[in-house]
Design a protein around this motif. Structure first.
Motif: not given
Length: 365
Positions: A195-213, A215-221
């Motif tokens: 999904x569009x947010x998968x990359x940020x969600x995965x970083x959230x799992x690595x960093x144990x961050x609920x904010x990133x887990x 996250x629903x508004x990923x802006x691709x760059x």
């Protein structure tokens, strides 16, 4: 009583693996991350004094190391005053070395990073995303065109030795410096990032961050160009100066951008299989040793049918790209004209007088 070491994550963004997307979106929630005890080192708070030049290092650069260590120590101490349990995440593509020399200086870059962080009581984890080698080299080729290159894919590919992008060798260079147990490997492939947010969600799992887990508004760059737009860019690069190349690219990004994970077919199906066969053994070692996978496949191997071979520019494609570019450029000019007109009108005495009266009486005049 000894305080536990400070968790410190270094994302070494191998090129073309969503690094800019990670960096941009983490920065948008930087304050929220800090509130939950995770400090993202961006803008003026980066861990090094200059993250652009480190990718070219081929020896220990002590002036750079000492200045960066001093800066890093100051930031860590400042943030830990308010939260002793603060964790840190730094990210830069340059931390992986030089992609245009197949990351052959990755070991030297790793040693510079180690010296910068040494004796700061940090528990360092290295985060790295890997892209399948055929997909990676094709994406690197498109990047070379964005940077003004004019080579064909065959000419570009011939500039690298066989097995140049052996990710096991690359990971081993960082493992030698930081320890194999401290290397966190993830795969940059649509199968694992659906999904569009998968990359940020995965970083959230690595960093144990609920904010990133959550996250629903990923802006691709760094959106790429369509295949036709890219071929026009390659052909015209030798006829345009750098400023005009940038302008053309920005217009095409508006009118002819590609989607994330949309692939270019520079390889033929058989060529792709032959190219990837060189990496089967080393990729299998990564799957086993760094990801503890039971399968020997690091990436899906559905090489055939993934992309259609490019048939070259047609007259219709050139006309379409030209038309879209002209329309986009005209829209830009209209916006500039409207902004300029508003700027002129808003500075007239009558406009300012009406604005003052409106503010005074709280209604339209």
């Amino acid at each position: 009583y000894n305080m536990p070491k400070t968790p410190f994550f270094i994302h070494i963004g191998t090129w073309k693996t969503g690094s800019s997307t990670i960096q941009f979106n983490l920065h948008t929630v930087k304050s929220r991350l800090e509130e939950e005890g995770l400090f993202y080192m961006s803008k003026g708070d980066k861990m090094v004094i200059d993250d652009e030049i480190i990718r070219g290092f081929r020896s220990l650069e002590w002036d750079y190391i000492n200045a960066s260590r001093s800066k890093l120590k100051s930031i860590i101490e400042s943030k830990r005053k308010n939260n002793r349990a603060m964790r840190f995440i730094a990210s830069a593509e340059e931390f992986s070395g030089d992609p245009f020399t197949a990351f052959d200086n990755a070991g030297e870059v790793a040693r510079n990073l180690f010296e910068i962080t040494r004796d700061l009581d940090l528990d360092i984890k290295i985060i790295v995303y890997l892209r399948r080698q055929d997909d990676f080299i094709e994406s690197m080729y498109t990047q070379s065109i964005h940077l003004g290159g004019t080579k064909t894919f065959e000419e570009f590919l011939s500039g690298y030795e066989k097995k140049a992008f052996d990710w096991y060798t690359f990971l081993s260079l960082y493992a030698e410096v930081f320890g194999k147990e401290n290397i966190i490997v993830r795969r940059y492939h649509k199968s694992f990032l659906p999904s569009n947010d998968s990359l940020i969600h995965q970083m959230g799992e690595i960093l144990e961050s609920e904010t990133l887990r959550s996250f629903t508004s990923t802006n691709p760059r760094n959106r790429g160009l369509s295949r036709d737009a890219l071929e026009i860019t390659r052909i015209t690069n030798s006829h345009l100066n750098q400023a005009d190349q940038y302008l053309l690219r920005s217009i095409f990004q508006e009118t002819n951008s590609k989607q994330p994970f949309e692939s270019y077919a520079y390889f033929g199906a058989n060529e792709r299989m032959d190219f990837m066969s060189d990496y089967e053994e080393s990729n299998a070692r990564i799957a086993s040793e760094f990801l503890n996978l039971k399968t020997e496949r690091l990436f899906p191997d559905d090489y055939s049918g993934e992309q259609q071979n490019y048939q070259g520019l047609s007259v219709e494609a050139v006309a379409l790209n030209l038309s879209k570019g002209l329309v986009s450029l005209n829209k830009r000019l209209v916006r500039i004209e409207e902004d300029l007109r508003y700027e002129i009108i808003s500075n007239t005495p009558m406009y300012k007088f009406k604005a003052w009266i409106k503010k005074l009486i709280g209604r339209e005049f």
